[in-house]
Design a protein around this motif. Structure first.
Motif, PDB file in Angstrom:
ATOM      1  N   THR A  12       0.816  -1.287   0.029  1.00 17.09           N
ATOM      2  CA  THR A  12       0.053  -0.127   0.142  1.00 17.09           C
ATOM      3  C   THR A  12       0.963   1.185   0.011  1.00 17.09           C
ATOM      4  O   THR A  12       0.997   1.848   1.082  1.00 17.09           O
ATOM      5  CB  THR A  12      -1.024   0.024   1.165  1.00 17.09           C
ATOM      6  N   LYS A  13       1.739   1.310  -1.008  1.00 16.56           N
ATOM      7  CA  LYS A  13       2.364   2.651  -1.100  1.00 16.56           C
ATOM      8  C   LYS A  13       1.592   3.942  -1.377  1.00 16.56           C
ATOM      9  O   LYS A  13       0.485   3.919  -1.972  1.00 16.56           O
ATOM     10  CB  LYS A  13       3.490   2.672  -2.404  1.00 16.56           C
ATOM     11  N   THR A  14       1.952   4.740  -0.424  1.00 14.39           N
ATOM     12  CA  THR A  14       1.653   5.911  -0.752  1.00 14.39           C
ATOM     13  C   THR A  14       2.587   7.250  -0.344  1.00 14.39           C
ATOM     14  O   THR A  14       3.667   6.733  -0.055  1.00 14.39           O
ATOM     15  CB  THR A  14       0.163   6.379   0.368  1.00 14.39           C
ATOM     16  N   TYR A  15       2.132   8.601  -0.606  1.00 14.29           N
ATOM     17  CA  TYR A  15       3.192   9.694  -0.196  1.00 14.29           C
ATOM     18  C   TYR A  15       2.998  10.016   1.365  1.00 14.29           C
ATOM     19  O   TYR A  15       1.887  10.064   1.747  1.00 14.29           O
ATOM     20  CB  TYR A  15       2.736  10.792  -1.075  1.00 14.29           C
ATOM     21  N   GLN A  16       3.943  10.048   1.991  1.00 15.34           N
ATOM     22  CA  GLN A  16       4.249  10.622   3.089  1.00 15.34           C
ATOM     23  C   GLN A  16       4.086  12.217   3.292  1.00 15.34           C
ATOM     24  O   GLN A  16       5.062  12.555   2.675  1.00 15.34           O
ATOM     25  CB  GLN A  16       5.431  10.184   3.933  1.00 15.34           C
ATOM     26  N   VAL A  17       3.007  12.683   3.820  1.00 18.49           N
ATOM     27  CA  VAL A  17       2.938  13.926   3.874  1.00 18.49           C
ATOM     28  C   VAL A  17       3.053  14.441   5.142  1.00 18.49           C
ATOM     29  O   VAL A  17       2.438  13.904   6.180  1.00 18.49           O
ATOM     30  CB  VAL A  17       1.426  14.372   3.361  1.00 18.49           C
ATOM     31  N   LYS A  18       3.983  15.516   5.263  1.00 13.75           N
ATOM     32  CA  LYS A  18       3.925  16.044   6.740  1.00 13.75           C
ATOM     33  C   LYS A  18       4.396  17.720   6.704  1.00 13.75           C
ATOM     34  O   LYS A  18       4.957  17.959   5.998  1.00 13.75           O
ATOM     35  CB  LYS A  18       5.462  15.460   7.414  1.00 13.75           C
ATOM     36  N   ASN A  19       3.226  18.309   7.417  1.00 14.22           N
ATOM     37  CA  ASN A  19       3.412  19.818   7.447  1.00 14.22           C
ATOM     38  C   ASN A  19       3.133  20.329   6.021  1.00 14.22           C
ATOM     39  O   ASN A  19       3.621  21.384   5.721  1.00 14.22           O
ATOM     40  CB  ASN A  19       4.551  20.370   8.295  1.00 14.22           C
ATOM     41  N   HIS A  29       1.478  -0.078   8.117  1.00 11.37           N
ATOM     42  CA  HIS A  29       0.687   0.596   9.393  1.00 11.37           C
ATOM     43  C   HIS A  29       0.605   2.039   9.001  1.00 11.37           C
ATOM     44  O   HIS A  29      -0.267   2.928   9.153  1.00 11.37           O
ATOM     45  CB  HIS A  29       1.426   0.143  10.506  1.00 11.37           C
ATOM     46  N   GLU A  30       1.842   2.620   8.645  1.00 11.23           N
ATOM     47  CA  GLU A  30       1.911   4.406   8.954  1.00 11.23           C
ATOM     48  C   GLU A  30       1.003   4.932   7.696  1.00 11.23           C
ATOM     49  O   GLU A  30       0.460   5.906   7.708  1.00 11.23           O
ATOM     50  CB  GLU A  30       3.327   4.732   8.594  1.00 11.23           C
ATOM     51  N   ALA A  31       1.139   4.064   6.377  1.00  9.64           N
ATOM     52  CA  ALA A  31       0.185   4.534   5.386  1.00  9.64           C
ATOM     53  C   ALA A  31      -1.375   4.342   5.533  1.00  9.64           C
ATOM     54  O   ALA A  31      -2.061   5.348   5.202  1.00  9.64           O
ATOM     55  CB  ALA A  31       0.677   3.644   4.091  1.00  9.64           C
ATOM     56  N   MET A  32      -1.604   3.331   6.348  1.00 10.33           N
ATOM     57  CA  MET A  32      -3.040   3.047   6.729  1.00 10.33           C
ATOM     58  C   MET A  32      -3.369   4.011   7.617  1.00 10.33           C
ATOM     59  O   MET A  32      -4.758   4.485   7.566  1.00 10.33           O
ATOM     60  CB  MET A  32      -2.987   1.651   7.392  1.00 10.33           C
ATOM     61  N   ILE A  33      -2.689   4.629   8.661  1.00 11.39           N
ATOM     62  CA  ILE A  33      -3.070   5.673   9.526  1.00 11.39           C
ATOM     63  C   ILE A  33      -3.355   6.839   8.472  1.00 11.39           C
ATOM     64  O   ILE A  33      -4.545   7.478   8.650  1.00 11.39           O
ATOM     65  CB  ILE A  33      -1.993   5.910  10.434  1.00 11.39           C
ATOM     66  N   GLN A  34      -2.641   7.296   7.436  1.00 12.48           N
ATOM     67  CA  GLN A  34      -2.713   8.211   6.747  1.00 12.48           C
ATOM     68  C   GLN A  34      -4.211   7.993   5.892  1.00 12.48           C
ATOM     69  O   GLN A  34      -5.008   9.049   5.882  1.00 12.48           O
ATOM     70  CB  GLN A  34      -1.729   8.480   5.847  1.00 12.48           C
ATOM     71  N   ALA A  35      -4.594   6.787   5.351  1.00  9.96           N
ATOM     72  CA  ALA A  35      -5.738   6.693   4.795  1.00  9.96           C
ATOM     73  C   ALA A  35      -7.136   6.720   5.619  1.00  9.96           C
ATOM     74  O   ALA A  35      -7.748   7.378   4.846  1.00  9.96           O
ATOM     75  CB  ALA A  35      -5.457   5.121   4.172  1.00  9.96           C
ATOM     76  N   ASP A 115      -3.905  -2.092  14.490  1.00 15.84           N
ATOM     77  CA  ASP A 115      -4.830  -1.226  15.295  1.00 15.84           C
ATOM     78  C   ASP A 115      -4.579   0.454  14.890  1.00 15.84           C
ATOM     79  O   ASP A 115      -3.206   0.512  15.011  1.00 15.84           O
ATOM     80  CB  ASP A 115      -4.929  -1.410  16.543  1.00 15.84           C
ATOM     81  N   ILE A 116      -5.641   0.842  14.692  1.00 15.23           N
ATOM     82  CA  ILE A 116      -5.439   2.437  14.386  1.00 15.23           C
ATOM     83  C   ILE A 116      -6.607   3.032  15.316  1.00 15.23           C
ATOM     84  O   ILE A 116      -7.656   2.842  15.351  1.00 15.23           O
ATOM     85  CB  ILE A 116      -5.398   2.887  12.983  1.00 15.23           C
ATOM     86  N   LYS A 117      -5.690   4.211  15.956  1.00 17.70           N
ATOM     87  CA  LYS A 117      -6.850   5.231  16.690  1.00 17.70           C
ATOM     88  C   LYS A 117      -7.575   5.944  15.698  1.00 17.70           C
ATOM     89  O   LYS A 117      -6.865   6.637  14.791  1.00 17.70           O
ATOM     90  CB  LYS A 117      -6.245   5.983  17.503  1.00 17.70           C
ATOM     91  N   ILE A 118      -8.773   6.465  15.991  1.00 17.92           N
ATOM     92  CA  ILE A 118      -9.583   7.234  15.243  1.00 17.92           C
ATOM     93  C   ILE A 118     -10.132   8.553  16.011  1.00 17.92           C
ATOM     94  O   ILE A 118     -10.742   8.026  17.069  1.00 17.92           O
ATOM     95  CB  ILE A 118     -10.926   6.476  14.865  1.00 17.92           C
ATOM     96  N   GLU A 119      -9.938   9.757  15.432  1.00 17.48           N
ATOM     97  CA  GLU A 119     -10.497  10.766  16.219  1.00 17.48           C
ATOM     98  C   GLU A 119     -10.957  11.653  14.869  1.00 17.48           C
ATOM     99  O   GLU A 119     -10.184  11.846  14.114  1.00 17.48           O
ATOM    100  CB  GLU A 119      -9.332  11.737  16.875  1.00 17.48           C
TER     101      GLU A 119
END
Length: 127
Positions: A12-19, A29-35, A115-119
């Motif tokens: 699941t490749k995606t671009y890491q966007v920060k600021n 996992h990190e890409a899924m958090i962003q998704a 697992d991913i937290k949702i807010e």
């Protein structure tokens, strides 16, 4: 003679966007958090680059009572996030009234990457 066909999932490749800047590509996992975050921030049916299953329907809560909105927002969060086939379960733990305009939803989802937290904050009116 050919051997068995082995099917492999593509990462699941995606671009890491920060600021607001693209830093590199990443997956897992990190890409899924962003998704999940992006799904909860994207209004459904507005952007033609997404199909009609992508995004949320929170806009339908605008102008509704808090009683109605607190019941519906749980369903809407689950429906939006579960549309991604990498998400296995969604749990809403708490719906908090921040002020007379905004609900905040807290929960989590289980994905194929963990697992991913949702807010998410949802506006219900502008007065």
């Amino acid at each position: 003679m050919t051997g068995p066909v082995i099917m492999m999932d593509n990462p699941t490749k995606t671009y890491q966007v920060k600021n607001g800047r693209i830093l590199n590509k990443f997956d897992g996992h990190e890409a899924m958090i962003q998704a999940v975050d992006k799904i909860l921030k994207t209004e459904r049916f507005v952007y033609p680059i997404y199909d009609n299953q992508y995004g949320n329907d929170f806009f339908e809560l605008f102008g509704k009572s808090f009683d109605y909105a607190t019941v519906e927002v749980e369903r809407m969060v689950k429906e939006a996030v579960l549309a991604d086939d990498r998400v296995l379960t969604v749990t809403v733990d708490d719906i908090e009234i921040l002020n007379r305009n905004i609900l905040r939803v807290h929960g989590s989802c289980t994905t194929v990457y963990g697992d991913i937290k949702i807010e998410s904050e949802v506006s219900v009116n502008d007065s």
